[in-house]
Design a protein around this motif. Structure first.
Motif, PDB file in Angstrom:
ATOM      1  N   PHE A 233       0.928  -1.198  -0.112  1.00 38.99           N
ATOM      2  CA  PHE A 233       0.184  -0.079   0.004  1.00 38.99           C
ATOM      3  C   PHE A 233       0.888   1.381  -0.214  1.00 38.99           C
ATOM      4  CE2 PHE A 233      -2.698  -3.222   2.311  1.00 38.99           C
ATOM      5  CZ  PHE A 233      -3.584  -2.896   1.553  1.00 38.99           C
TER       6      PHE A 233
ATOM      7  N   TYR B 201      -8.824  -6.981  -3.158  1.00 41.17           N
ATOM      8  CA  TYR B 201      -7.620  -6.493  -3.673  1.00 41.17           C
ATOM      9  C   TYR B 201      -6.825  -7.305  -4.585  1.00 41.17           C
ATOM     10  CZ  TYR B 201      -7.708  -3.927   1.032  1.00 41.17           C
ATOM     11  OH  TYR B 201      -8.250  -2.842   1.909  1.00 41.17           O
TER      12      TYR B 201
ATOM     13  N   GLN C 253     -13.804  -9.240   9.317  1.00 35.43           N
ATOM     14  CA  GLN C 253     -13.437  -9.070  10.681  1.00 35.43           C
ATOM     15  C   GLN C 253     -14.486  -8.121  11.431  1.00 35.43           C
ATOM     16  OE1 GLN C 253      -9.358  -7.786  10.808  1.00 35.43           O
ATOM     17  NE2 GLN C 253      -9.541  -7.133  13.041  1.00 35.43           N
TER      18      GLN C 253
ATOM     19  N   ALA D 201       2.512  -4.604   3.258  1.00 34.66           N
ATOM     20  CA  ALA D 201       1.346  -5.128   4.334  1.00 34.66           C
ATOM     21  C   ALA D 201       1.633  -6.743   4.388  1.00 34.66           C
ATOM     22  CB  ALA D 201       0.162  -4.871   3.917  1.00 34.66           C
TER      23      ALA D 201
ATOM     24  N   PRO E  83       0.054 -11.024  14.973  1.00 36.96           N
ATOM     25  CA  PRO E  83      -0.303  -9.906  15.923  1.00 36.96           C
ATOM     26  C   PRO E  83      -1.233  -8.765  14.959  1.00 36.96           C
ATOM     27  CG  PRO E  83       2.063 -10.124  15.945  1.00 36.96           C
ATOM     28  CD  PRO E  83       1.809 -11.101  15.036  1.00 36.96           C
ATOM     29  N   ASN E  84      -1.690  -7.735  15.632  1.00 36.06           N
ATOM     30  CA  ASN E  84      -2.462  -6.903  14.782  1.00 36.06           C
ATOM     31  C   ASN E  84      -1.639  -6.029  13.798  1.00 36.06           C
ATOM     32  OD1 ASN E  84      -5.092  -6.716  15.499  1.00 36.06           O
ATOM     33  ND2 ASN E  84      -4.823  -5.814  17.340  1.00 36.06           N
ATOM     34  N   GLY E  85      -2.106  -6.010  12.635  1.00 31.06           N
ATOM     35  CA  GLY E  85      -1.505  -5.413  11.707  1.00 31.06           C
ATOM     36  C   GLY E  85      -0.357  -6.092  10.952  1.00 31.06           C
ATOM     37  N   ALA E  86      -0.430  -7.520  11.199  1.00 33.14           N
ATOM     38  CA  ALA E  86       0.637  -8.553  10.623  1.00 33.14           C
ATOM     39  C   ALA E  86       0.221  -8.651   9.101  1.00 33.14           C
ATOM     40  CB  ALA E  86       0.679  -9.671  11.255  1.00 33.14           C
ATOM     41  N   GLY E  87      -0.966  -8.463   8.724  1.00 34.75           N
ATOM     42  CA  GLY E  87      -1.210  -8.554   7.322  1.00 34.75           C
ATOM     43  C   GLY E  87      -2.189  -9.705   6.633  1.00 34.75           C
ATOM     44  N   LYS E  88      -2.904 -10.068   7.807  1.00 31.25           N
ATOM     45  CA  LYS E  88      -3.708 -11.427   7.896  1.00 31.25           C
ATOM     46  C   LYS E  88      -4.941 -10.877   6.987  1.00 31.25           C
ATOM     47  CE  LYS E  88      -4.314 -11.631  12.309  1.00 31.25           C
ATOM     48  NZ  LYS E  88      -3.806 -10.664  12.941  1.00 31.25           N
ATOM     49  N   THR E  89      -5.658  -9.881   7.403  1.00 31.68           N
ATOM     50  CA  THR E  89      -6.802  -9.653   6.673  1.00 31.68           C
ATOM     51  C   THR E  89      -6.420  -9.298   5.179  1.00 31.68           C
ATOM     52  OG1 THR E  89      -8.131  -8.956   8.542  1.00 31.68           O
ATOM     53  CG2 THR E  89      -8.886  -8.090   6.510  1.00 31.68           C
ATOM     54  N   THR E  90      -5.337  -8.667   5.065  1.00 37.04           N
ATOM     55  CA  THR E  90      -4.968  -8.293   3.683  1.00 37.04           C
ATOM     56  C   THR E  90      -4.793  -9.526   2.689  1.00 37.04           C
ATOM     57  OG1 THR E  90      -3.669  -6.347   4.452  1.00 37.04           O
ATOM     58  CG2 THR E  90      -3.240  -6.947   2.289  1.00 37.04           C
TER      59      THR E  90
ATOM     60  N   LEU F 171       4.010   0.946   2.154  1.00 40.30           N
ATOM     61  CA  LEU F 171       4.023   0.002   3.131  1.00 40.30           C
ATOM     62  C   LEU F 171       4.010  -1.341   2.483  1.00 40.30           C
ATOM     63  CD1 LEU F 171       3.213  -0.389   6.516  1.00 40.30           C
ATOM     64  CD2 LEU F 171       0.862  -0.733   5.377  1.00 40.30           C
TER      65      LEU F 171
HETATM   66  N1  LIG Z   1      -6.590  -0.432   2.231  1.00 40.84           N
HETATM   67  C1  LIG Z   1      -5.579  -0.338   3.110  1.00 40.84           C
HETATM   68  N2  LIG Z   1      -4.699   0.942   2.538  1.00 40.84           N
HETATM   69  C2  LIG Z   1      -3.535   0.986   3.025  1.00 40.84           C
HETATM   70  N3  LIG Z   1      -3.144   0.414   4.213  1.00 40.84           N
HETATM   71  C3  LIG Z   1      -3.701  -0.817   4.774  1.00 40.84           C
HETATM   72  C4  LIG Z   1      -5.027  -1.112   3.876  1.00 40.84           C
HETATM   73  N4  LIG Z   1      -5.407  -2.420   4.393  1.00 40.84           N
HETATM   74  C5  LIG Z   1      -4.687  -2.736   5.303  1.00 40.84           C
HETATM   75  N5  LIG Z   1      -3.460  -1.823   5.505  1.00 40.84           N
HETATM   76  C6  LIG Z   1      -2.379  -1.836   6.411  1.00 40.84           C
HETATM   77  O1  LIG Z   1      -2.002  -3.066   6.009  1.00 40.84           O
HETATM   78  C7  LIG Z   1      -1.242  -3.597   7.235  1.00 40.84           C
HETATM   79  C8  LIG Z   1      -1.911  -4.865   7.512  1.00 40.84           C
HETATM   80  O2  LIG Z   1      -3.354  -4.838   7.722  1.00 40.84           O
HETATM   81  P1  LIG Z   1      -4.349  -5.943   8.259  1.00 40.84           P
HETATM   82  O3  LIG Z   1      -4.050  -7.099   7.172  1.00 40.84           O
HETATM   83  O4  LIG Z   1      -5.596  -5.298   8.330  1.00 40.84           O
HETATM   84  O5  LIG Z   1      -3.597  -6.709   9.328  1.00 40.84           O
HETATM   85  P2  LIG Z   1      -4.233  -7.652  10.240  1.00 40.84           P
HETATM   86  O6  LIG Z   1      -5.746  -8.423   9.754  1.00 40.84           O
HETATM   87  O7  LIG Z   1      -3.290  -8.940  10.681  1.00 40.84           O
HETATM   88  O8  LIG Z   1      -4.491  -7.092  11.637  1.00 40.84           O
HETATM   89  C9  LIG Z   1      -1.688  -2.549   8.504  1.00 40.84           C
HETATM   90  O9  LIG Z   1      -0.322  -1.824   8.794  1.00 40.84           O
HETATM   91  C10 LIG Z   1      -2.485  -1.901   7.638  1.00 40.84           C
HETATM   92  O10 LIG Z   1      -2.500  -0.487   8.235  1.00 40.84           O
END
Ligand SMILES: Nc1ncnc2c1ncn2[C@@H]1O[C@H](COP(=O)(O)OP(=O)(O)O)[C@@H](O)[C@H]1O
Ligand SMILES: [Mg+2]
Lengths: 294, 334
Positions: free
Chosen positions: A14, A54, A119, A19, A38-45, A17
């Motif tokens: 992104f 995406y 989530q 992710a 941990p939070n922000g690790a990139g799982k949801t991405t 960054l």
């Molecule tokens: N649409 C987006 N635009 C910019 N940054 C994003 C977006 N989605 C997620 N991120 C960033 O990507 C990183 C991973 O996010 P995420 O996958 O939600 O983490 P998790 O689900 O593991 O907590 C985070 O730093 C988040 O801020």
């Protein structure tokens, strides 16, 4: 064992960054695989790339040996790809090839057999629980405008089928009594279950659950884990994101651990639990939480 | 507290289908309604009904699929011009041009909205305004050399039904009523169908709908095509009554009136569209002074409503429950 889902060098950036960074893992047919970190690790991405929300920056996702996600073709690549030129032809062999090359939309991926939850719960709030789950059979039914207006027998049979299917999945998730409640009015724990019922109603081969236990109390979590077991036993492969290690240890045969977008460990419970990098990642997080509390 | 809100909103069961006698009663009343009235008020009733059809067609797009369409009048005009041109140039009887008017407006709905479907909410709204204006300007500038420019078309032949020339307002009222009943019948069926549900899924949460395997682009396109086509039918009815049509049919204010008809009565609700048409068309016609002040009255009505009854005057039960459930939560002390 057959790999139902293959994730290869998956990367998402992104802006500056990264992710998700060069992640590889397989999901085997019939297992419950936990994806933790941990939070922000990139799982949801990662989930968003698997389900077509995406496009990846690099890397690929294969499902049942077909490519379902990769970085979109540039115009130059399109022009130099023979199937792109022929993709308008209604010839099934060409269409098949083109489907492996082009970027699939989320509904097409669902149709191929991957269903998901979110989530932050995303139900159809102003529709009833039953109507929510009736969305599931949508992609394997036909009726359009004519069916709606003239209600031929085929359409009526189809409607009956959709309702019956929706009821079945509501019952499976223990929500039969809440059929006519608006989704919005359901208690939080029921909303989580309704979202799973709706995903199951698409009859997926693989269900991806994004922190289904988030916000549940201990009792509800335990019940949910039992349900996830049942889902797997009914023949659906489960890929589960969980933030809380304890919950995952209870039900996942295999676990993939992510930290700052990179895979840091993969293996069974013991291997992961005793992996120093995992301990470090989670310790770091525990410290952060503690310092927040102070 | 969850228990409290559940208590407040217990009647969440969907409304049962109206009993048959209730529907028959309404039809009988609408048949008798114009009889004691003079031609002026018969025409007012006809106009109200026509805008109800337009409101219902827009309701598919705006109420069910939740897509902002502020250029709906363009398709109303396209329908009227299709009927008028076929009649003037090819001598096709007006009633036979109706299906063509529907198809042509639906086709324009398709080609105009296809490229802009991916836009969301307010962006979509702005682009539809622009397209509406483009259609009007094309008609004004006589782009195809056949639309008669700013003067429009005149001397369209009146519709003829079994040798009966529909001249008096009462005939047009009944012709309109027939199509109004067909419209309501069709829309009620659509509401409770696979397609109708798909529109509501899109309206509720597009990302979730897509993730459930619904081709949201296709479904939205269908809403636009069906809604536009039906607006074209209303345009053809208008051409038959007035026999004179002008590019002003497509002007922005017309689109705004249609939009208000849907929103005033309660988005997504069929009775709400009737209430909206009554408020936006009948009242200004009955109270002539109001008509000159319509723009102001429109603004006042909308502001007052947004404050007093955000769900509309006769909302769909579902949306009403929704809004009041929120209020109950908001006013319950913690
Ligand atoms: N649409 C987006 N635009 C910019 N940054 C994003 C977006 N989605 C997620 N991120 C960033 O990507 C990183 C991973 O996010 P995420 O996958 O939600 O983490 P998790 O689900 O593991 O907590 C985070 O730093 C988040 O801020
Ligand atoms: Mg997440």
């Amino acid at each position: 064992m057959m790999a139902l889902l293959k994730i290869q060098n998956l990367t998402k950036q992104f802006g500056g960054l990264t992710a998700v960074d060069q992640v590889n893992f397989d999901v085997h047919q019939g297992e419950i695989l936990g994806l933790i970190g941990p939070n922000g690790a990139g799982k949801t991405t990662i989930f968003n790339m698997i389900t077509g929300i995406y496009p990846p920056t690099f890397g690929e996702v294969y499902f049942k040996d077909h490519r379902i996600a990769h970085s979109p073709l540039t115009w130059r690549q399109r022009l130099s790809t023979p199937v792109w030129w022929l993709s308008w032809l209604p010839i099934s062999a060409i269409r098949q090839q083109w489907n492996d090359v082009r970027t699939l939309r989320p509904h097409e991926i669902t149709k191929r057999g991957i269903a998901r939850t979110f989530q932050t719960i995303r139900l159809f709030n102003n529709l009833t629980a039953l109507e929510n789950v009736m969305a599931g059979p949508h992609h394997r039914t036909q009726a359009g405008l004519w069916g709606a207006l003239f209600r031929p027998p085929t359409q009526q049979k189809e409607e009956a089928y959709i309702v019956a299917e929706a009821k079945r999945y509501l019952k499976f998730m223990g929500l039969a009594d809440y059929r006519d409640e608006l989704a919005k009015n359901l208690p939080y724990g029921h909303q989580r279950r309704l979202e799973i019922a709706r995903a199951l109603a698409t009859e997926p081969a693989l269900i991806v659950l994004d922190e289904p236990g988030a916000g549940l109390n201990e009792q509800e979590s335990i019940e949910l884990m039992a349900l996830i077991h049942e889902i797997r036993n009914s023949g659906v492969t489960v890929l589960l994101i969980e933030h809380d290690m304890k919950v995952v240890m209870g039900i996942c045969e295999r676990i993939v651990v992510l930290d700052y977008g990179k895979k840091i460990a993969e293996g069974n419970r013991d291997e992961v639990q005793h992996n120093p990098r995992v301990i470090e990642a989670y310790l770091g997080e525990a410290e952060e939480e503690e310092s927040e509390e102070v | 507290m969850t228990a409290m809100t559940n208590m407040n909103t217990t009647p969440t069961r969907l409304r049962k289908i109206n009993p048959l006698w209730w529907q028959i009663g309404l039809v009988v009343v609408s048949i008798l309604l114009p009889l004691p009235l003079g031609d002026y008020y018969r025409t007012v009733l006809w106009r109200t009904g026509l805008y109800t059809i337009l409101g219902l067609s827009l309701n598919i797009i705006l109420g069910y699929a939740g897509l902002f369409q502020l250029g709906h009048a363009a398709f109303y005009a396209i329908g009227a011009y299709t009927a008028g041109l076929l009649n003037l140039h090819f001598g096709i009887p007006l009633l036979l041009t109706f299906p063509v008017a529907v198809i042509v407006s639906a086709f324009f709905g398709f080609i105009i909205t296809r490229p802009i479907l991916h836009l969301r909410g307010d962006y979509l709204c702005i682009v539809t305004i622009a397209f509406g204006e483009v259609v009007r300007l094309m008609l004004v500038n006589n782009l195809f050399g056949i639309t008669g420019g700013a003067n429009g078309l005149s001397r369209i032949a009146r519709p003829v039904l079994f040798g009966l020339v529909l001249r008096q307002p009462i005939y047009h009222y009944y012709l309109m009523l027939l199509f109004l009943i067909i419209t309501i019948f069709a829309i009620r069926r659509l509401e409770n169908s696979r397609l109708g549900r798909a529109w509501m899924y899109v309206r509720e949460d597009q990302v979730a709908a897509e993730a459930m395997g619904i081709d949201t682009t296709h479904v939205k396109l269908l809403a636009f095509v069906i809604g536009s086509g039906w607006a074209g039918l209303a345009g053809a009815l208008y051409a038959g009554q007035l026999t004179v049509i002008a590019p002003d049919m497509a002007k922005f204010l017309e689109s705004v009136i249609m939009f208000c008809i849907v929103v005033l009565g309660g988005t997504g609700s069929i009775p709400g569209v009737f209430v909206g048409a009554f408020g936006m068309i009948t009242l200004p016609e009955i109270f002539r002074p109001l008509k000159d002040w319509r723009d102001a009255w429109l603004g006042f009505a909308m502001v007052a409503m947004m404050i007093l009854r955000p769900e509309g005057l006769w909302p769909s039960r579902r949306i009403q429950m929704e809004i009041h459930a929120e209020e109950a939560v908001a006013t319950t002390p913690e």
